[in-house]
Design a protein around this motif. Structure first.
Motif, PDB file in Angstrom:
ATOM      1  N   SER A  88      43.490  49.831  37.452  1.00 23.97           N
ATOM      2  CA  SER A  88      42.115  50.306  37.274  1.00 23.97           C
ATOM      3  C   SER A  88      41.150  49.117  37.263  1.00 23.97           C
ATOM      4  O   SER A  88      41.562  47.949  37.241  1.00 23.97           O
ATOM      5  CB  SER A  88      41.990  51.086  35.966  1.00 23.97           C
ATOM      6  OG  SER A  88      42.113  50.207  34.852  1.00 23.97           O
ATOM      7  N   TYR A 114      36.910  52.300  39.126  1.00 27.41           N
ATOM      8  CA  TYR A 114      36.834  53.117  37.915  1.00 27.41           C
ATOM      9  C   TYR A 114      37.578  52.441  36.762  1.00 27.41           C
ATOM     10  O   TYR A 114      38.677  51.898  36.947  1.00 27.41           O
ATOM     11  CB  TYR A 114      37.478  54.490  38.137  1.00 27.41           C
ATOM     12  CG  TYR A 114      36.712  55.428  39.033  1.00 27.41           C
ATOM     13  CD1 TYR A 114      36.033  56.525  38.491  1.00 27.41           C
ATOM     14  CD2 TYR A 114      36.686  55.259  40.409  1.00 27.41           C
ATOM     15  CE1 TYR A 114      35.351  57.415  39.307  1.00 27.41           C
ATOM     16  CE2 TYR A 114      35.996  56.131  41.244  1.00 27.41           C
ATOM     17  CZ  TYR A 114      35.336  57.212  40.677  1.00 27.41           C
ATOM     18  OH  TYR A 114      34.658  58.076  41.483  1.00 27.41           O
ATOM     19  N   GLU A 118      37.030  56.180  32.589  1.00 24.76           N
ATOM     20  CA  GLU A 118      36.393  56.984  33.631  1.00 24.76           C
ATOM     21  C   GLU A 118      37.423  57.813  34.391  1.00 24.76           C
ATOM     22  O   GLU A 118      37.170  58.975  34.743  1.00 24.76           O
ATOM     23  CB  GLU A 118      35.615  56.075  34.586  1.00 24.76           C
ATOM     24  CG  GLU A 118      34.368  55.473  33.962  1.00 24.76           C
ATOM     25  CD  GLU A 118      33.752  54.368  34.792  1.00 24.76           C
ATOM     26  OE1 GLU A 118      32.541  54.129  34.641  1.00 24.76           O
ATOM     27  OE2 GLU A 118      34.473  53.735  35.593  1.00 24.76           O
ATOM     28  N   LEU A 119      38.589  57.239  34.614  1.00 20.82           N
ATOM     29  CA  LEU A 119      39.656  57.962  35.309  1.00 20.82           C
ATOM     30  C   LEU A 119      40.128  59.160  34.494  1.00 20.82           C
ATOM     31  O   LEU A 119      40.573  60.168  35.063  1.00 20.82           O
ATOM     32  CB  LEU A 119      40.839  57.029  35.591  1.00 20.82           C
ATOM     33  CG  LEU A 119      40.600  55.929  36.625  1.00 20.82           C
ATOM     34  CD1 LEU A 119      41.787  54.974  36.670  1.00 20.82           C
ATOM     35  CD2 LEU A 119      40.344  56.513  38.014  1.00 20.82           C
TER      36      LEU A 119
END
Length: 309
Positions: A88, A114, A118-119
């Motif tokens: 990430s 991301y 956020e993921l």
């Protein structure tokens, strides 16, 4: 929004429907030490053929690279789980095959744009594009889940440092059920230097490839040979087996398509011809044939447990 909600409830229905008819047992692979894993994966004439569920064994309602999917896979056969690791934006190891989110999640864009948090706002989608209830998981979560259930074949995506993978395996004490995939001799040498006790999947189609890696410090007894996505010549299997190196044949793609069209007994024949592990997108069909082979040859292992649910 209505369309997304409709797809979400459809995926929930598929999830409940599939689970209500799932086999009420699990085939588990269990190892107490790395030596037990090495011995189990080292080739012998008593080698038990195994299916490697490509990207974890995704089927309708169960997305790629997700522990719920892995759990579904082991309801059908003892399973090596091939699973993919990406990074990430904030350097968290997460489970994802593609560089982008579009195909397998409700999100869009590059995964490394991301953060992990956020993921977590996204949902995974299955290969038919159905939204599922599942989220993107971390490698730590996956490794914790796999203990006494599966062998992992960890596929490290481009740009992910091998040191981070080794550290995660160590942190989760997953050495006894983890194999790291490498794509060339230099990668294999890097892993062997970082973790000489770990099993490594190497690309090898004969003596020259094995000797090149041995010259770089990779021990043959830590190798599992990926021999490609088409059957090699018999002498390839003969040499690798003479070194006690088990062979993975990738059936995802053309071989899986051929088996679907002409009959699943093709998987049985591939094992007869010398393959030991089949990396397949049709893990259920392939696994049935591999278990039949093991039954016919009366092959058994104390490391394969059947747990009734």
């Amino acid at each position: 929004m209505f369309i997304k909600s409709k797809r979400f409830f459809l995926s929930l229905f598929l999830f409940v429907f599939l689970n209500s008819f799932a086999q009420q047992k699990e085939y588990r692979l269990q190892f107490k030490t790395t030596k037990q894993l090495h011995r189990f994966l080292s080739y012998s004439d008593k080698y038990i053929p195994l299916v490697s569920a490509h990207r974890g064994g995704s089927v309708t309602g169960f997305p790629e690279n997700c522990t719920a999917t892995f759990g579904n896979s082991i309801k059908y056969n003892p399973t090596i789980v091939e699973t993919d690791i990406a990074l990430s934006k904030d350097s968290v190891l997460v489970m994802m095959h593609d560089n982008t989110l579009d195909r397998t999640t409700t999100g869009t864009g590059k995964i490394d744009d991301y953060s992990y948090q956020e993921l977590q706002q996204l949902f995974l989608e299955d290969n038919e594009g159905n939204q599922t209830p599942y989220k993107i998981e971390t490698l730590d979560e996956v490794l914790k889940w796999g203990k006494d259930k599966v062998i992992y074949n960890l596929d490290v995506k481009k740009g992910v440092p091998m040191q981070m993978i080794v550290d995660a395996v160590r942190r989760n004490k997953a050495e006894a059920y983890s194999v790291i995939i490498t794509y060339n001799a230099n990668q294999a040498a890097e892993v062997a230097k970082l973790a000489p006790d770990l099993m490594i999947s190497v690309s090898a189609r004969g003596k020259e490839d094995v000797e090149r890696m041995e010259n770089l410090g990779i021990k043959a007894d830590k190798m599992i040979a990926f021999v490609g996505t088409s059957e090699p010549k018999p002498e390839v299997y003969q040499y690798l087996h003479s070194r006690k190196i088990a062979c993975i044949l990738g059936t995802m793609g053309n071989i899986d398509k051929s088996a679907a069209a002409k009959g699943n007994d093709l998987y049985y024949k591939l094992i007869e011809n010398g393959a030991n592990i089949l990396s397949s997108d049709r893990h259920i069909e392939a696994g049935i044939q591999l278990m039949k082979f093991a039954d016919d040859k009366k092959l058994k292992s104390k490391h394969i447990k059947i747990k009734k649910m």
